[in-house]
Design a protein around this motif. Structure first.
Motif, PDB file in Angstrom:
ATOM      1  N   ALA A  85      -1.142  -5.662   2.027  1.00 22.07           N
ATOM      2  CA  ALA A  85      -1.278  -6.055   0.622  1.00 22.07           C
ATOM      3  C   ALA A  85      -2.745  -6.110   0.206  1.00 22.07           C
ATOM      4  CB  ALA A  85      -0.605  -7.402   0.389  1.00 22.07           C
ATOM      5  N   GLY A  86      -3.586  -6.687   1.060  1.00 22.53           N
ATOM      6  CA  GLY A  86      -5.007  -6.762   0.745  1.00 22.53           C
ATOM      7  C   GLY A  86      -5.651  -5.394   0.665  1.00 22.53           C
ATOM      8  N   ARG A  87      -5.285  -4.514   1.595  1.00 18.00           N
ATOM      9  CA  ARG A  87      -5.837  -3.157   1.578  1.00 18.00           C
ATOM     10  C   ARG A  87      -5.368  -2.394   0.346  1.00 18.00           C
ATOM     11  NH1 ARG A  87      -9.583  -0.706   4.782  1.00 18.00           N
ATOM     12  NH2 ARG A  87      -8.234   1.010   5.418  1.00 18.00           N
ATOM     13  N   ALA A  88      -4.133  -2.632  -0.069  1.00 14.11           N
ATOM     14  CA  ALA A  88      -3.640  -1.980  -1.282  1.00 14.11           C
ATOM     15  C   ALA A  88      -4.442  -2.436  -2.499  1.00 14.11           C
ATOM     16  CB  ALA A  88      -2.158  -2.278  -1.473  1.00 14.11           C
ATOM     17  N   LEU A  89      -4.760  -3.735  -2.543  1.00 11.34           N
ATOM     18  CA  LEU A  89      -5.564  -4.255  -3.649  1.00 11.34           C
ATOM     19  C   LEU A  89      -6.981  -3.679  -3.606  1.00 11.34           C
ATOM     20  CD1 LEU A  89      -5.584  -6.157  -6.070  1.00 11.34           C
ATOM     21  CD2 LEU A  89      -6.210  -8.024  -4.531  1.00 11.34           C
ATOM     22  N   VAL A 127      -8.173 -11.220   0.193  1.00 14.32           N
ATOM     23  CA  VAL A 127      -6.742 -11.326   0.509  1.00 14.32           C
ATOM     24  C   VAL A 127      -6.484 -10.917   1.959  1.00 14.32           C
ATOM     25  CG1 VAL A 127      -4.456 -10.377   0.010  1.00 14.32           C
ATOM     26  CG2 VAL A 127      -5.982 -11.022  -1.869  1.00 14.32           C
ATOM     27  N   ALA A 128      -7.072  -9.809   2.391  1.00 16.62           N
ATOM     28  CA  ALA A 128      -6.880  -9.346   3.765  1.00 16.62           C
ATOM     29  C   ALA A 128      -7.475 -10.332   4.775  1.00 16.62           C
ATOM     30  CB  ALA A 128      -7.499  -7.966   3.944  1.00 16.62           C
ATOM     31  N   ALA A 129      -8.626 -10.923   4.428  1.00 17.06           N
ATOM     32  CA  ALA A 129      -9.284 -11.852   5.348  1.00 17.06           C
ATOM     33  C   ALA A 129      -8.448 -13.101   5.603  1.00 17.06           C
ATOM     34  CB  ALA A 129     -10.659 -12.245   4.791  1.00 17.06           C
ATOM     35  N   PHE A 130      -7.687 -13.557   4.599  1.00 18.07           N
ATOM     36  CA  PHE A 130      -6.900 -14.785   4.745  1.00 18.07           C
ATOM     37  C   PHE A 130      -5.449 -14.506   5.134  1.00 18.07           C
ATOM     38  CE2 PHE A 130     -10.478 -16.458   2.340  1.00 18.07           C
ATOM     39  CZ  PHE A 130     -10.658 -17.699   2.929  1.00 18.07           C
ATOM     40  N   SER A 131      -5.130 -13.263   5.471  1.00 16.26           N
ATOM     41  CA  SER A 131      -3.764 -12.907   5.869  1.00 16.26           C
ATOM     42  C   SER A 131      -3.607 -13.051   7.379  1.00 16.26           C
ATOM     43  CB  SER A 131      -3.443 -11.466   5.450  1.00 16.26           C
ATOM     44  OG  SER A 131      -3.496 -11.326   4.047  1.00 16.26           O
ATOM     45  N   HIS A 132      -2.472 -13.567   7.783  1.00 17.97           N
ATOM     46  CA  HIS A 132      -2.202 -13.771   9.203  1.00 17.97           C
ATOM     47  C   HIS A 132      -1.152 -12.805   9.741  1.00 17.97           C
ATOM     48  CE1 HIS A 132      -4.637 -17.405   9.104  1.00 17.97           C
ATOM     49  NE2 HIS A 132      -3.950 -17.824   8.050  1.00 17.97           N
ATOM     50  N   TRP A 181       4.062   2.135  12.627  1.00 17.20           N
ATOM     51  CA  TRP A 181       4.124   2.518  11.216  1.00 17.20           C
ATOM     52  C   TRP A 181       3.263   1.601  10.353  1.00 17.20           C
ATOM     53  CZ3 TRP A 181       4.604   5.237   7.063  1.00 17.20           C
ATOM     54  CH2 TRP A 181       4.976   4.655   5.849  1.00 17.20           C
ATOM     55  N   LEU A 182       3.341   0.282  10.565  1.00 14.44           N
ATOM     56  CA  LEU A 182       2.550  -0.654   9.768  1.00 14.44           C
ATOM     57  C   LEU A 182       1.052  -0.525  10.048  1.00 14.44           C
ATOM     58  CD1 LEU A 182       4.454  -4.078   9.555  1.00 14.44           C
ATOM     59  CD2 LEU A 182       3.828  -2.533   7.687  1.00 14.44           C
ATOM     60  N   ILE A 183       0.705  -0.202  11.299  1.00 14.98           N
ATOM     61  CA  ILE A 183      -0.710  -0.003  11.622  1.00 14.98           C
ATOM     62  C   ILE A 183      -1.261   1.185  10.830  1.00 14.98           C
ATOM     63  CG2 ILE A 183      -2.315   0.675  13.447  1.00 14.98           C
ATOM     64  CD1 ILE A 183      -0.562  -0.922  15.396  1.00 14.98           C
ATOM     65  N   GLY A 184      -0.526   2.290  10.850  1.00 12.83           N
ATOM     66  CA  GLY A 184      -0.950   3.451  10.079  1.00 12.83           C
ATOM     67  C   GLY A 184      -0.961   3.178   8.592  1.00 12.83           C
ATOM     68  N   LEU A 185       0.035   2.437   8.118  1.00 19.49           N
ATOM     69  CA  LEU A 185       0.106   2.108   6.692  1.00 19.49           C
ATOM     70  C   LEU A 185      -1.075   1.242   6.276  1.00 19.49           C
ATOM     71  CD1 LEU A 185       1.772   2.281   4.064  1.00 19.49           C
ATOM     72  CD2 LEU A 185       2.951   0.188   4.784  1.00 19.49           C
ATOM     73  N   ALA A 186      -1.427   0.250   7.103  1.00 22.52           N
ATOM     74  CA  ALA A 186      -2.545  -0.624   6.774  1.00 22.52           C
ATOM     75  C   ALA A 186      -3.855   0.151   6.694  1.00 22.52           C
ATOM     76  CB  ALA A 186      -2.654  -1.745   7.806  1.00 22.52           C
ATOM     77  N   LEU A 187      -4.020   1.162   7.552  1.00 25.39           N
ATOM     78  CA  LEU A 187      -5.230   1.960   7.505  1.00 25.39           C
ATOM     79  C   LEU A 187      -5.298   2.829   6.244  1.00 25.39           C
ATOM     80  CD1 LEU A 187      -5.850   3.251  11.151  1.00 25.39           C
ATOM     81  CD2 LEU A 187      -7.308   1.758   9.796  1.00 25.39           C
ATOM     82  N   GLY A 188      -4.152   3.341   5.801  1.00 31.11           N
ATOM     83  CA  GLY A 188      -4.174   4.322   4.724  1.00 31.11           C
ATOM     84  C   GLY A 188      -3.676   3.859   3.377  1.00 31.11           C
ATOM     85  N   VAL A 189      -3.119   2.637   3.281  1.00 31.32           N
ATOM     86  CA  VAL A 189      -2.452   2.231   2.042  1.00 31.32           C
ATOM     87  C   VAL A 189      -3.420   2.097   0.875  1.00 31.32           C
ATOM     88  CG1 VAL A 189      -2.638  -0.268   2.410  1.00 31.32           C
ATOM     89  CG2 VAL A 189      -0.693   0.664   1.119  1.00 31.32           C
ATOM     90  N   TYR A 190      -4.688   1.841   1.144  1.00 36.59           N
ATOM     91  CA  TYR A 190      -5.630   1.726   0.031  1.00 36.59           C
ATOM     92  C   TYR A 190      -5.696   3.023  -0.780  1.00 36.59           C
ATOM     93  CZ  TYR A 190      -9.172   4.415   2.605  1.00 36.59           C
ATOM     94  OH  TYR A 190      -9.858   5.406   3.273  1.00 36.59           O
ATOM     95  N   GLY A 191      -5.275   4.124  -0.161  1.00 42.36           N
ATOM     96  CA  GLY A 191      -5.292   5.391  -0.869  1.00 42.36           C
ATOM     97  C   GLY A 191      -4.324   5.469  -2.030  1.00 42.36           C
ATOM     98  N   ILE A 192      -3.262   4.643  -2.015  1.00 42.05           N
ATOM     99  CA  ILE A 192      -2.300   4.672  -3.116  1.00 42.05           C
ATOM    100  C   ILE A 192      -2.939   4.191  -4.420  1.00 42.05           C
ATOM    101  CG2 ILE A 192      -0.194   3.611  -4.009  1.00 42.05           C
ATOM    102  CD1 ILE A 192       0.378   5.782  -2.071  1.00 42.05           C
ATOM    103  N   ALA A 239      -0.089   7.299   7.223  1.00 39.77           N
ATOM    104  CA  ALA A 239       1.363   7.293   7.414  1.00 39.77           C
ATOM    105  C   ALA A 239       1.784   8.272   8.503  1.00 39.77           C
ATOM    106  CB  ALA A 239       2.053   7.628   6.094  1.00 39.77           C
ATOM    107  N   VAL A 240       1.236   9.488   8.461  1.00 40.21           N
ATOM    108  CA  VAL A 240       1.570  10.498   9.474  1.00 40.21           C
ATOM    109  C   VAL A 240       1.099  10.044  10.852  1.00 40.21           C
ATOM    110  CG1 VAL A 240       1.050  12.843  10.259  1.00 40.21           C
ATOM    111  CG2 VAL A 240       1.624  12.441   7.864  1.00 40.21           C
ATOM    112  N   GLY A 241      -0.126   9.491  10.913  1.00 44.63           N
ATOM    113  CA  GLY A 241      -0.636   9.019  12.196  1.00 44.63           C
ATOM    114  C   GLY A 241       0.207   7.897  12.773  1.00 44.63           C
TER     115      GLY A 241
END
Length: 398
Positions: free
Chosen positions: A104-108, A92-97, A46-57, A353-355
Motif C-alpha cells: 500500500a505504501g509503495r502504491a502511494l 506509510v511503508a515505514a510504519f507497516s508491519h 508474488w507479494l514480494i514481486g508486487l511490493a517491488l513493482g506496484v509503485y509503477g501502477i 509481477a513477472v519476477g
C-alpha cells in the motif's frame, strides 16, 4: 563544440540532484528487499514481486495527467505535489508491519508521478543544441544514485531496518523539494493551455517512433525490476555472500558499467546511430540475463553478466529521455515525457509481477530466464522502428 551556458549548467546539476534524490530513495530498497521481505508474516513470492513493482501502477496512471498539468500551471508546482505524495507513501511503508501494508505504501509512492514533469522542466531550460548534454548529465546522476544505493542499501538496512530505509526515502523527497525551489530556475514560458488539442495529443502518442521509445523504456524497467526479485536472493542463498557484503560485487560491476556508458553515450547524439545502439543494447541485455541464469555459483560469470546488463541499462536510461524530448513538440513536451514515464513505471510493475510469479513457480533461474525471454519481444520493436527513429523530427502515425 559549444559549452553549456551558466543557466543550463545550473539547471542540469540541480535538477540532476533533485531527480536523483528521489530515485536514490527508490533504489535503496532494491538490493535488500527480496531477502528481508521473506521474513514478514504474510510474505509470498508474488507479494514480494508486487511490493517491488506496484509503485509503477500509480506512475502509469498519473504521469500523463500530471505532465499535461505541468504544461498548463508550471513544472515546479506539479513536481512539488508529487514529491509530497511520494514522501507520504514512504511514511506509510515505514510504519507497516506486513508486506501488504508495504504494498500500500509503495502504491502511494507511485502516485507521486513527477518524472515526466521533471525531465520536461530540464528540456524547457536548455537549448536544443545542448539538450542531449543536459539529459546525459541527469542520466549519469541517476546511474550514480543507482550505484550508491546498491552499495549503501545493505549497511543502512543493517542499522535502521526496512522501516528506516522507507523513512529515509521520505526525508530525501523533502530535501528534493527544498532544492527544487532554492536552486532550479523557473522557466519564463511554457506551452499555452490551448496549444495542444486532443487530436495533437493522440497523434503524438501514436507516432511510431515515440512508440518505439516508450516501448523500450517499458521493457528496460521490466527487466530491471524482475532481475532484482532474484538477484539479492541469488547472491545470498546460492553465492553465500552476506547481504552486507553485496557491495563488493556491485562496486566493480557498476564502475565498469559506468565507464562503458560514458564511452558509448556520445554516439547517441545522432539519431541514426542512436537507433542502432538501442538495438545493440537490447541484444546485450538478453545475453546478460541468460548469463545470470546460468551463473550458478560462479561469481566471475555473474559479475561479467551483471556488468554487461548494467552497462546497457545505464546507457539506455541516460539516452532514451533525450530522444523523446527531441522528437516531441515543445507544447507537448510535458505530456510526451509523461507518456514515456508511464511506460517506464508500468514496465516496473510488470517486471515485479513477472519476477514474483517466476520465483514462485520456476525458481531463481526462472526469474532470469523469463526476463531474458522478454528481450525477444522487445527486439522486433526496436529493429522495425530503427528507420523511423533515424528520420528525426515529429510526425504523426498516419
Amino acid at each position: 563544440m559549444s559549452k553549456l551556458s551558466s543557466l543550463e549548467r545550473r539547471t542540469a546539476l540541480t535538477l540532476a540532484a533533485v531527480i536523483s534524490l528521489r530515485l536514490f530513495g527508490l533504489f535503496l530498497i532494491l538490493p535488500v528487499f527480496s531477502v528481508y521481505a521473506r521474513a514478514m508474516p504474510d510474505a509470498t513470492p508474488w507479494l514480494i514481486g508486487l511490493a517491488l513493482g506496484v509503485y509503477g501502477i500509480g506512475q502509469m496512471c498519473l504521469q500523463i495527467p500530471l505532465g499535461l498539468l505541468s504544461d498548463r500551471i508550471g513544472r515546479k508546482p506539479v513536481i512539488t505535489l508529487g514529491l509530497l505524495v511520494f514522501a507520504l507513501g514512504g511514511v506509510v511503508a515505514a510504519f507497516s508491519h506486513t508486506l501488504t501494508g508495504i504494498v500500500a505504501g509503495r502504491a502511494l509512492q507511485g502516485m507521486g508521478a513527477v518524472a515526466g514533469a521533471g525531465t520536461a522542466l530540464a528540456a524547457d531550460l536548455t537549448s536544443e543544441a545542448h539538450r542531449s548534454k543536459v539529459m546525459g548529465i541527469i542520466g549519469v546522476s541517476i546511474g550514480v544514485s543507482f550505484l550508491l544505493a546498491l552499495i549503501l542499501g545493505p549497511p543502512l538496512e543493517a542499522v535502521a531496518g526496512l522501516p528506516g530505509l522507507f523513512g529515509f526515502t521520505s526525508l530525501l523527497a523533502v530535501a528534493a523539494i527544498a532544492m527544487l525551489w532554492w536552486r532550479v530556475p523557473t522557466p519564463t514560458h511554457h506551452g499555452a493551455p490551448a496549444a495542444a488539442s486532443w487530436r495533437e495529443l493522440a497523434s503524438m502518442f501514436l507516432d511510431r517512433r515515440m512508440l518505439v521509445l516508450n516501448g523500450s523504456v517499458f521493457f528496460l524497467h521490466a527487466l530491471l525490476t524482475a532481475s532484482f526479485v532474484g538477484l539479492p536472493i541469488l547472491l545470498t542463498d546460492v553465492m553465500r555472500i552476506p547481504v552486507a557484503h553485496h557491495w563488493m560485487l556491485y562496486l566493480p560491476v557498476m564502475t565498469i558499467a559506468a565507464l562503458g556508458m560514458g564511452a558509448m553515450l556520445p554516439r547517441m547524439k545522432d539519431m541514426r546511430r542512436a537507433s542502432h545502439v538501442v538495438v545493440g543494447c537490447v541484444c546485450v541485455l538478453g545475453l546478460a540475463l541468460a548469463g545470470m541464469a546460468l551463473a550458478e555459483t560462479h561469481v566471475i560469470v555473474l559479475g561479467a553478466a551483471a556488468a554487461l546488463f548494467f552497462g546497457a541499462f545505464n546507457l539506455l536510461e541516460a539516452a532514451l529521455p533525450s530522444l523523446v524530448s527531441r522528437l516531441a513538440p515543445a507544447t507537448l513536451r510535458g505530456a510526451a515525457m509523461g507518456a514515456y514515464s508511464s511506460s517506464q513505471f508500468f514496465g516496473a510493475f510488470i517486471g515485479g509481477a513477472v519476477g514474483g510469479l517466476a520465483l514462485g513457480h520456476l525458481g531463481l533461474r526462472g526469474v532470469f530466464g523469463c526476463a531474458a525471454a522478454m528481450t525477444l519481444l522487445w527486439l522486433p520493436l526496436v529493429v522495425r522502428g530503427t528507420r523511423r527513429m533515424a528520420a528525426g523530427g515529429f510526425a504523426s502515425a498516419a
